[in-house]
Motif scaffolding. Structure first.
Motif, PDB file in Angstrom:
ATOM      1  N   LEU A  69      34.337 -36.097 -62.196  1.00 52.39           N
ATOM      2  CA  LEU A  69      34.294 -37.397 -61.539  1.00 52.39           C
ATOM      3  C   LEU A  69      33.937 -37.283 -60.063  1.00 52.39           C
ATOM      4  O   LEU A  69      34.192 -38.206 -59.290  1.00 52.39           O
ATOM      5  CB  LEU A  69      35.638 -38.112 -61.713  1.00 52.39           C
ATOM      6  N   THR A  98      32.425 -40.226 -58.025  1.00 45.84           N
ATOM      7  CA  THR A  98      32.824 -41.474 -58.680  1.00 45.84           C
ATOM      8  C   THR A  98      33.795 -42.219 -57.784  1.00 45.84           C
ATOM      9  O   THR A  98      34.799 -41.662 -57.352  1.00 45.84           O
ATOM     10  CB  THR A  98      33.487 -41.191 -60.041  1.00 45.84           C
ATOM     11  N   CYS A 122      36.644 -45.029 -56.314  1.00 46.64           N
ATOM     12  CA  CYS A 122      37.900 -45.644 -56.744  1.00 46.64           C
ATOM     13  C   CYS A 122      37.623 -47.112 -57.024  1.00 46.64           C
ATOM     14  O   CYS A 122      36.803 -47.714 -56.335  1.00 46.64           O
ATOM     15  CB  CYS A 122      38.956 -45.547 -55.643  1.00 46.64           C
ATOM     16  N   ASN A 170      37.317 -43.882 -61.013  1.00 48.84           N
ATOM     17  CA  ASN A 170      37.751 -42.541 -61.409  1.00 48.84           C
ATOM     18  C   ASN A 170      39.126 -42.580 -62.087  1.00 48.84           C
ATOM     19  O   ASN A 170      39.358 -41.905 -63.081  1.00 48.84           O
ATOM     20  CB  ASN A 170      37.726 -41.564 -60.224  1.00 48.84           C
ATOM     21  N   ARG A 192      38.710 -44.108 -65.638  1.00 46.40           N
ATOM     22  CA  ARG A 192      38.131 -43.149 -66.592  1.00 46.40           C
ATOM     23  C   ARG A 192      39.156 -42.117 -67.039  1.00 46.40           C
ATOM     24  O   ARG A 192      39.195 -41.725 -68.206  1.00 46.40           O
ATOM     25  CB  ARG A 192      36.895 -42.492 -65.992  1.00 46.40           C
ATOM     26  N   CYS A 193      40.016 -41.672 -66.103  1.00 44.08           N
ATOM     27  CA  CYS A 193      41.089 -40.737 -66.482  1.00 44.08           C
ATOM     28  C   CYS A 193      42.028 -41.384 -67.485  1.00 44.08           C
ATOM     29  O   CYS A 193      42.374 -40.781 -68.505  1.00 44.08           O
ATOM     30  CB  CYS A 193      41.886 -40.302 -65.246  1.00 44.08           C
ATOM     31  N   LEU A 204      37.317 -33.930 -59.029  1.00 47.54           N
ATOM     32  CA  LEU A 204      37.034 -35.108 -58.228  1.00 47.54           C
ATOM     33  C   LEU A 204      37.011 -34.760 -56.747  1.00 47.54           C
ATOM     34  O   LEU A 204      37.320 -33.650 -56.352  1.00 47.54           O
ATOM     35  CB  LEU A 204      38.001 -36.251 -58.522  1.00 47.54           C
ATOM     36  N   PRO A 213      40.005 -40.512 -53.491  1.00 44.35           N
ATOM     37  CA  PRO A 213      40.111 -40.350 -54.943  1.00 44.35           C
ATOM     38  C   PRO A 213      41.362 -39.571 -55.348  1.00 44.35           C
ATOM     39  O   PRO A 213      42.097 -39.981 -56.256  1.00 44.35           O
ATOM     40  CB  PRO A 213      38.840 -39.587 -55.296  1.00 44.35           C
TER      41      PRO A 213
END
Length: 80
Positions: free
Chosen positions: A12, A15, A17, A20, A23-24, A41, A46
């Motif tokens: 990520l 990616t 906020c 991210n 997606r987790c 990440l 993040p």
């Protein structure tokens, strides 16, 4: 946390906020208790948003700094 191979991996980096974190969470919803998710990440915001959020959800999170520009999380899924 003992070293183990992850059951799933997410990269990520780059990616923003809160995408991210979302997606987790979506990935962890499809995993069973005790499985390991490895997440790469960016440090800073993040990391500051994802780590506490996953811990609030009951998951175990180990943070490893790979470099100044990358952090790796090892997340043990709490299950339901």
């Amino acid at each position: 946390m003992t070293e183990r191979l992850p059951d799933r991996q997410l990269d990520l980096c780059g990616t923003p906020c809160p995408l991210n974190f979302i997606r987790c969470r979506l990935t962890l919803e499809n995993m069973t208790a005790g499985q390991c998710l490895e997440v790469d990440l960016d440090p800073g915001e993040p990391e500051e948003m994802v780590v506490p959020g996953l811990r609030r959800d009951g998951h175990q999170v180990h943070v490893e700094r790979l470099s100044d520009v990358q952090v790796r999380l090892k997340v043990i899924c709490a299950g339901d």
